[in-house]
Design a protein around this motif. Structure first.
Motif, PDB file in Angstrom:
ATOM      1  N   VAL B 491      35.198  35.947  58.148  1.00 38.57           N
ATOM      2  CA  VAL B 491      36.348  35.243  57.767  1.00 38.57           C
ATOM      3  C   VAL B 491      37.005  35.327  56.031  1.00 38.57           C
ATOM      4  O   VAL B 491      36.032  35.122  55.470  1.00 38.57           O
ATOM      5  N   ASN B 492      37.980  35.693  55.885  1.00 35.77           N
ATOM      6  CA  ASN B 492      38.446  35.665  54.475  1.00 35.77           C
ATOM      7  C   ASN B 492      39.178  34.304  54.045  1.00 35.77           C
ATOM      8  O   ASN B 492      39.992  33.801  54.812  1.00 35.77           O
ATOM      9  N   VAL B 493      38.805  33.820  52.865  1.00 34.31           N
ATOM     10  CA  VAL B 493      39.369  32.752  52.493  1.00 34.31           C
ATOM     11  C   VAL B 493      40.177  32.894  51.157  1.00 34.31           C
ATOM     12  O   VAL B 493      39.649  33.374  50.229  1.00 34.31           O
ATOM     13  N   PRO B 494      41.580  32.783  51.332  1.00 34.35           N
ATOM     14  CA  PRO B 494      42.348  32.854  50.298  1.00 34.35           C
ATOM     15  C   PRO B 494      42.164  32.006  49.077  1.00 34.35           C
ATOM     16  O   PRO B 494      41.933  31.050  49.321  1.00 34.35           O
ATOM     17  N   PRO B 495      42.655  32.277  47.783  1.00 33.98           N
ATOM     18  CA  PRO B 495      42.418  31.372  46.611  1.00 33.98           C
ATOM     19  C   PRO B 495      43.656  30.316  46.770  1.00 33.98           C
ATOM     20  O   PRO B 495      44.021  30.334  45.776  1.00 33.98           O
ATOM     21  N   SER B 496      43.576  29.505  47.492  1.00 31.31           N
ATOM     22  CA  SER B 496      45.009  28.921  47.964  1.00 31.31           C
ATOM     23  C   SER B 496      44.778  27.458  47.003  1.00 31.31           C
ATOM     24  O   SER B 496      43.704  27.231  46.652  1.00 31.31           O
ATOM     25  N   GLU B 497      45.843  26.873  47.171  1.00 34.87           N
ATOM     26  CA  GLU B 497      45.688  25.642  46.413  1.00 34.87           C
ATOM     27  C   GLU B 497      44.845  24.381  46.776  1.00 34.87           C
ATOM     28  O   GLU B 497      43.988  23.789  46.252  1.00 34.87           O
ATOM     29  N   VAL B 499      42.370  25.066  48.983  1.00 32.75           N
ATOM     30  CA  VAL B 499      40.964  25.622  48.865  1.00 32.75           C
ATOM     31  C   VAL B 499      40.495  25.085  47.409  1.00 32.75           C
ATOM     32  O   VAL B 499      39.328  24.543  47.207  1.00 32.75           O
ATOM     33  N   ASN B 500      41.138  25.534  46.290  1.00 27.66           N
ATOM     34  CA  ASN B 500      40.639  25.132  44.973  1.00 27.66           C
ATOM     35  C   ASN B 500      40.761  24.084  44.731  1.00 27.66           C
ATOM     36  O   ASN B 500      39.892  23.482  43.954  1.00 27.66           O
ATOM     37  N   SER B 501      41.506  23.161  45.265  1.00 27.48           N
ATOM     38  CA  SER B 501      41.473  21.794  44.903  1.00 27.48           C
ATOM     39  C   SER B 501      40.413  20.910  45.529  1.00 27.48           C
ATOM     40  O   SER B 501      39.553  20.123  44.973  1.00 27.48           O
ATOM     41  N   PHE B 502      40.119  21.516  46.640  1.00 19.72           N
ATOM     42  CA  PHE B 502      38.698  21.026  47.210  1.00 19.72           C
ATOM     43  C   PHE B 502      37.473  21.510  46.689  1.00 19.72           C
ATOM     44  O   PHE B 502      36.720  20.470  46.476  1.00 19.72           O
ATOM     45  N   LEU B 510      36.195  27.559  40.710  1.00 21.23           N
ATOM     46  CA  LEU B 510      37.423  27.904  41.385  1.00 21.23           C
ATOM     47  C   LEU B 510      37.576  29.384  41.882  1.00 21.23           C
ATOM     48  O   LEU B 510      36.955  30.322  41.228  1.00 21.23           O
ATOM     49  N   LEU B 511      38.224  29.633  42.880  1.00 24.71           N
ATOM     50  CA  LEU B 511      38.489  31.094  43.394  1.00 24.71           C
ATOM     51  C   LEU B 511      39.768  31.642  42.668  1.00 24.71           C
ATOM     52  O   LEU B 511      40.555  31.115  42.624  1.00 24.71           O
ATOM     53  N   SER B 512      39.284  33.103  42.252  1.00 20.47           N
ATOM     54  CA  SER B 512      40.480  33.700  41.768  1.00 20.47           C
ATOM     55  C   SER B 512      41.070  34.620  42.795  1.00 20.47           C
ATOM     56  O   SER B 512      42.205  34.941  42.509  1.00 20.47           O
ATOM     57  N   THR B 513      40.077  35.314  43.234  1.00 26.11           N
ATOM     58  CA  THR B 513      40.641  36.304  44.417  1.00 26.11           C
ATOM     59  C   THR B 513      40.002  35.401  45.548  1.00 26.11           C
ATOM     60  O   THR B 513      39.303  34.659  45.712  1.00 26.11           O
ATOM     61  N   GLY B 514      40.378  36.248  46.790  1.00 25.05           N
ATOM     62  CA  GLY B 514      39.631  35.716  48.180  1.00 25.05           C
ATOM     63  C   GLY B 514      38.130  35.756  48.181  1.00 25.05           C
ATOM     64  O   GLY B 514      37.663  36.572  47.543  1.00 25.05           O
ATOM     65  N   ALA B 515      37.625  34.944  49.189  1.00 24.15           N
ATOM     66  CA  ALA B 515      36.236  35.081  49.357  1.00 24.15           C
ATOM     67  C   ALA B 515      35.995  35.193  50.657  1.00 24.15           C
ATOM     68  O   ALA B 515      36.808  34.608  51.320  1.00 24.15           O
ATOM     69  N   LYS B 516      34.721  35.499  51.216  1.00 26.09           N
ATOM     70  CA  LYS B 516      34.556  35.509  52.507  1.00 26.09           C
ATOM     71  C   LYS B 516      33.888  34.084  52.771  1.00 26.09           C
ATOM     72  O   LYS B 516      33.232  33.473  51.938  1.00 26.09           O
ATOM     73  N   LEU B 517      34.326  33.616  53.904  1.00 26.02           N
ATOM     74  CA  LEU B 517      33.854  32.186  54.117  1.00 26.02           C
ATOM     75  C   LEU B 517      32.427  32.002  53.950  1.00 26.02           C
ATOM     76  O   LEU B 517      31.947  30.799  53.561  1.00 26.02           O
ATOM     77  N   LEU B 531      34.280  23.199  55.263  1.00 25.96           N
ATOM     78  CA  LEU B 531      35.239  24.336  55.078  1.00 25.96           C
ATOM     79  C   LEU B 531      36.085  24.414  56.455  1.00 25.96           C
ATOM     80  O   LEU B 531      37.019  25.279  56.299  1.00 25.96           O
ATOM     81  N   ALA B 532      35.869  23.399  57.200  1.00 30.30           N
ATOM     82  CA  ALA B 532      36.670  23.510  58.486  1.00 30.30           C
ATOM     83  C   ALA B 532      38.281  23.600  58.325  1.00 30.30           C
ATOM     84  O   ALA B 532      39.080  24.312  59.019  1.00 30.30           O
TER      85      ALA B 532
END
Lengths: 482, 631
Positions: B491-497, B499-502, B510-517, B531-532
């Motif tokens: 599963v890929n997690v995008p560097p969305s707002e 996710v980063n605020s969490f 913080l994530l700048s690029t996507g990461a694997k779950l 991370l659900a």
């Protein structure tokens, strides 16, 4: 027992690869109990001069004389180093032939602990004994017909197995300090582990404070010390085993004159570097306290044409394996193609080298600047081996090269063998894992895993396993129970 | 009794006879009977079946692991405590998943009643009240037992589970009573019979604190210790909702200087210090007088006050075990805040008893020189209900396998805490009652309490102790875990707002690029459950599956390293040593090593290396000799 039988037995030992060159007419001494353990230690000495040496260092109580001591009795007194009283001891004198080695044997029962025992051994050596090699007493017993082949074989087997016994034997010598250092580090790890573990095994035990900071600081401190040991390890090997040295140079540049100069120096100094195993092909020479194992190829003293004989390639092989190179060039000639090949090699592998411009007494034709493209000016010396001119400067240079002012042999603990170094590197890795885990704020269970590993790697160096150490520590330090 | 010998008669025959009805005996008898063998269990008193004569709890650090392992193998202890707990807590939370420790306070009386009920309703199992006084053998193999009434019971295998009842005596200061624990009758004759069989006997001691009447305790002077709100069952067959019930609190108080003075002034009346007791006591549960003497600089010691059950006023005073006389006990207990007016219902005592040197046993718990005779529990020199039950189930299974002519079940140090326990006692022997500790397990990141089922259900099923239904559920759980891990890794997690605020809230970078779950789960500040919200395709999964997914991903690096260590360890464990090896004829072995190896007869080279007195050098010599023998 006839000398032939003795020789035959000696040959047997050599065949087993138990390669120890010593004449068995001298007197050997060693610490016979595990170093640093127990309240009492025994230093044992065997050989013709045992009693003479004892007389110089031991003052029996009540003005008794050493020569008056009866065989196989215990005598109370003090060991002296000159005028200085070192320890209160019990001495047992056992006269040949009713002894383990069938030689005169003296056993000194002194107080335990590393320092006292080592200094007594040092005093015996200062007064004429030689440091015994691993298994030497057994070898003497065997050579003197005291024990039979099968008994000796069993002991030798164990020693050759390069296990605990030989480890212990070598610890008894140069590395007494090392074992003390390792024990200190292990004790620190153990205490920290016990503090972590008691929290886990007794969750309700409230007195134990645990903090990431504590683990971080203590582990960093231990790691620093382990790193330092690793850094000194090459030096340690050099001191323990000697510097692998090779003399290279074209024919007729004066290599054998140099060798003779070195050997003359050797004869002037009594070598007592312990643990030096001499290869039959090597000449062990002590220069200003540095032990050099100079490759003494068969031809080196017969003929000077070593490069011609063995070729440039062979020279490179010698050079690659050496810690230290004497490169002899003839100052009265220009640098040859072969010379440049070797110089290139030395530069590439950054080998410790001293360039010797021999024949300084003749007219100098060598282009000095060309030489400096390969080596620091500091390490080029002009000598005349034939006349002994410049030799003192050479010796000072050698000392400078190996001691460089940064390491004082007397105070440093050094790691001298490869296996120990591997254990240290493993311990270092484990400690770094601990720090990484702490930085990541992982739960405490995750550092005890690596701490235990570090503890057991360090234990390998001194031949100790983990056993119940952590549990014993927990019970001895914490008050727990129902 | 000489001169009027009791007439012997043949009573009946069984496959397996279990001597003793404590925690080891119950598991042994249930295992053998459930494996289809005709089994008889003897207890000196049927009202003492599964009695808890000391602390009123099951589990705790490493002991909780044992209970879960017993359950995974198909044993009863976990189910029984789930039925009868009155408080439960998961200890060591936050110290790492490997050392999470489940502990429950038991209602002692109901614990006994429920276990007895289970025994009574198990097919192939008969329970009998009576003392076994002799073990019968023929040609080095057991043939039966004799009871005190002269009845001879023939059998093919015996499991000894006599606990602390053999020639035991209880010491209350200068008052010495020849009895088993808790005033029960002891067993005086069996010891002789065992000695006649050549079995080496040790003398150990342990102790228990006093019980106090709840009505005479002032709890307002103590701090309250409540149970967890989330209940984790011991048995893998139970869910939280199946067993959730009202819990009863425990209390904490402390000793003080006055307490310590009373103890110090009366040390001469302690049999421990007066030299009356010669048994070897455990370091990990010292009496209060031990603590005061050995740790004299400590100003106070913790005292836990725990209920013995729902239908009783008796409270257990953990931390004040003693062998001082009763009058001193009363005086010192009354110095403790909250116990000023306490009435002692049962006085503390030390108990001394016969047990065996467990190095006489094989890893299967069978005696090396008596075929069919097995031994388990406190009689093997261990301590604790859980340690006893763990050996009991292995002893019972192996007695049954022996009758069936099959290979014994041996768990090694990388399989289970049970494996560590048994390997320790039969290899190293014990100089004091042996208590399980997590520090004893080298591979504890793998031997977790949460994965005991994954480690051992297969083995329990193989022995015939796991029902088909449970086995099917187990396989399903395994598949769910594997599938979910597989999914999470991809599963890929995008560097969305979102996710980063969490992540920011949790203090991570913080994530700048996507990461694997799976990479995010590995971060110290995050976990699978957290991370659900960003994992839209996540399937609905049971809690125990989610827990496994989280642990297996989060600690993957550490677990992998531990697995590599296990691989190293297995290399030596697979070099099997025949029991017929003549170590005395082995060239090069030191005499001490020859003696130890001949005595222990290790099962493999790994076990040999753990024997005290066998050095690494000896192992090298041993390996060389083995090589030579092979050629």
């Amino acid at each position: 027992m006839g000398i032939d039988v003795k020789r035959e037995r000696l040959v047997l030992f050599e065949l087993w690869g138990y390669n120890m060159k010593f004449d068995f007419d001298d007197t050997a001494a060693a610490i016979s109990t595990p170093v640093g353990k127990g309240g009492i230690s025994i230093v044992r000495m065997s050989g013709k001069e045992s009693l003479l040496i004892l007389e110089k260092v031991f003052k029996p109580a009540g003005n008794k004389k050493v020569s008056e001591i009866e065989s196989h009795t215990v005598t109370y007194g003090h060991i002296f180093n000159g005028d200085k009283n070192i320890d209160e001891v019990l001495v047992i004198v056992m006269l040949a032939p009713r002894t383990y080695t069938r030689e005169d044997v003296v056993e000194i029962n002194c107080h335990g602990g590393i320092k006292v025992v080592k200094s007594i051994l040092d005093i015996l050596i200062k007064n004429g004994a030689r440091m015994a090699l691993p298994g030497e007493f057994t070898k003497r017993a065997f050579l003197n017909g005291r024990i039979d082949l099968s008994q000796a074989e069993a002991v030798i087997d164990l020693i050759n197995a390069k296990t605990e016994l030989s480890e212990r034997a070598s610890l008894n010598r140069l590395e007494g300090r090392l074992s003390k250092k390792i024990n200190e580090l292990r004790e620190k790890i153990l205490t920290m582990t016990a503090h972590i573990e008691v929290n886990i095994d007794y969750p309700e035990h409230e007195d134990e404070e645990f903090s990431y900071n504590m683990v971080f600081e203590k582990t960093s401190e231990i790691l620093r010390e382990v790193n330092h040991l690793i850094e000194t390890s090459d030096m340690g090997r050099i001191i323990n085993e000697g510097v692998k040295t090779v003399i290279l140079g074209k024919p007729n540049v004066g290599k054998s004159s140099l060798m003779n100069c070195l050997l003359d120096e050797e004869r002037a100094i009594v070598t007592d570097i312990p643990g030096t195993t001499r290869d039959a092909l090597e000449e062990n020479i002590n220069i200003r306290g540095i032990s050099l194992n100079v490759i003494d190829t068969a031809g080196i003293r017969v003929t000077d044409d070593i490069i011609e004989k063995i070729g440039v390639e062979k020279s490179k092989i010698y050079a690659r394996n050496a810690d230290f190179i004497f490169f002899v060039v003839d100052g009265s000639e220009e640098l040859s193609y072969e010379d440049l090949e070797i110089l290139n090699f030395i530069k590439k592998f950054n080998k410790k080298t001293i360039i010797i411009l021999n024949k300084s007494d003749l007219e100098q034709k060598l282009d000095f600047d060309e030489l400096l493209e390969y080596i620091d000016e500091n390490y080029v010396l002009s000598i005349s081996a034939k006349d002994g001119i410049g030799i003192d400067k050479l010796f000072d240079k050698i000392k400078e090269l190996f001691l460089a002012g940064e390491i004082d042999i007397n105070d440093e603990v050094m790691i001298s063998n490869e296996r120990n170094k591997v254990s240290l590197i493993n311990a270092k890795q484990s400690l770094e894992n601990v720090i990484e885990t702490v930085k990541n704020k992982m739960p405490q269970d995750f550092f005890s895993m690596d701490l235990t590993d570090a503890y057991s790697y360090l234990g390998e160096i001194i031949g100790e396993s983990i056993g119940e150490d952590v549990i014993d520590k927990i019970f001895s330090e914490f008050c727990l129970g129902k | 009794m000489k001169g009027c010998a009791i007439m012997r008669y043949d009573a009946q025959k069984a496959d397996v006879i279990v001597v003793g009805g404590g925690h080891a005996g119950c598991e042994a008898a249930l295992a053998a009977a459930r494996m289809g063998l005709k089994t008889i269990l003897f207890a000196i008193n049927l009202d003492s079946i599964a009695m808890m004569p000391c602390n009123p709890n099951i589990g705790g650090s490493s002991k909780g692991h044992l209970v879960r392992e017993i359950d995974a193998l198909g044993g009863e202890m976990g189910k029984n405590i789930d039925k009868t707990y009155i408080q439960t807590r998961m200890l060591n939370r936050g110290k790492g998943p490997a050392v999470y420790s489940l502990r429950a306070q038991a209602d002692k009386s109901r614990y006994h009643t429920e276990m007895k009920k289970t025994l009574e309703n198990t097919d192939n199992l008969i329970i009998k009240q009576g003392e076994v006084i002799e073990i019968l053998t023929e040609g080095g193999k057991v043939t039966g037992v004799v009871s005190e009434s002269g009845a001879v019971y023939g059998c093919g295998a015996i499991v000894l589970c006599m606990g602390t009842y053999i020639k035991s005596r209880c010491l209350y200061g200068d008052t010495i009573i020849n009895s088993g624990p808790n005033g029960l009758r002891n067993s005086t004759k069996l010891s002789e019979s065992l000695k006649n069989l050549g079995i080496k006997i040790f003398r150990f001691k342990t102790g228990t604190p006093a019980r106090v009447d709840k009505r005479t305790i002032d709890f307002s002077k103590m701090s309250v210790q409540e149970g967890d709100s989330q209940i984790v069952p011991f048995s893998f067959e139970n869910l939280e909702k199946d067993i959730k019930r009202e819990q009863i609190p425990c209390y904490l108080t402390y000793t003080n200087e006055e307490t310590h003075n009373i103890i110090k002034n009366n040390l001469d009346r302690s049999p421990l210090y007066g030299g009356v007791i010669d048994g070897t006591g455990p370091r990990y549960c010292p009496s209060i007088e031990d603590k005061v003497v050995r740790f004299s600089d400590k100003e106070r010691h913790q005292i836990f006050v725990e209920p013995e059950g729902e239908d009783t006023n008796e409270m257990y005073i953990q931390g004040m075990s003693t062998s001082l006389p009763e009058d001193v006990q009363v005086a010192m207990y009354r110095t403790v805040p909250g116990l000023e007016n306490c009435q002692i219902t049962r006085a503390a005592y030390a108990i001394e008893y016969d047990c065996i040197d467990a190095t006489q046993l094989k890893l299967s718990l069978e005696f090396k020189n008596i075929k069919g005779l097995f031994s388990a529990g406190q009689f093997n020199g261990t301590s604790g209900y859980e340690e006893a039950a763990a050996q009991g189930i292995i002893g019972g299974i192996n007695a049954a396998l022996f009758i069936k002519g099959e290979e014994p079940l041996i768990l090694d140090r990388s399989d289970a805490y049970i494996g560590v326990l048994i390997d320790d006692i039969v290899t190293k022997g014990s100089r004091e009652p042996y208590r399980m500790m997590t520090s004893r397990a080298e591979y504890r990141l793998i031997l977790r309490q949460d994965n005991a089922d994954l480690r051992l259900t297969e083995k329990g099923y193989g022995a015939g102790l796991i029902s088909e239904e449970r086995y099917r559920k187990f396989l399903e759980k395994k598949v769910l875990i594997e599938k979910e891990i597989e999914r999470v890794i991809n599963v890929n997690v995008p560097p969305s707002e979102d996710v980063n605020s969490f992540i920011e809230k949790r203090g991570g970078s913080l994530l700048s690029t996507g990461a694997k779950l799976s990479e995010l789960i590995k971060r110290p500040e995050l976990n699978y459950e957290d991370l659900a919200f960003t994992d839209v395709n996540r399937p609905v999964l049971p809690n125990d599956v989610k827990e496994q997914v989280n642990i297996q991903i989060k600690y993957e690096g550490y677990i992998k390293r531990q697995l590599m260590q296990v691989e190293q360890y297995k290399k030596m464990e697979t070099k099997v040593l025949s029991p017929d090896i003549d170590y005395f004829s082995m060239k090069g072995l030191r005499i001490e090593a020859q003696q130890k190896l001949s005595q222990i007869k290790p099962h493999n080279v790994g076990q040999a290396s753990r024997i005290s007195g066998v050095s690494p050098a000896d192992i090298s010599v041993l390996l060389v000799n083995l090589e030579a023998m092979r050629e």
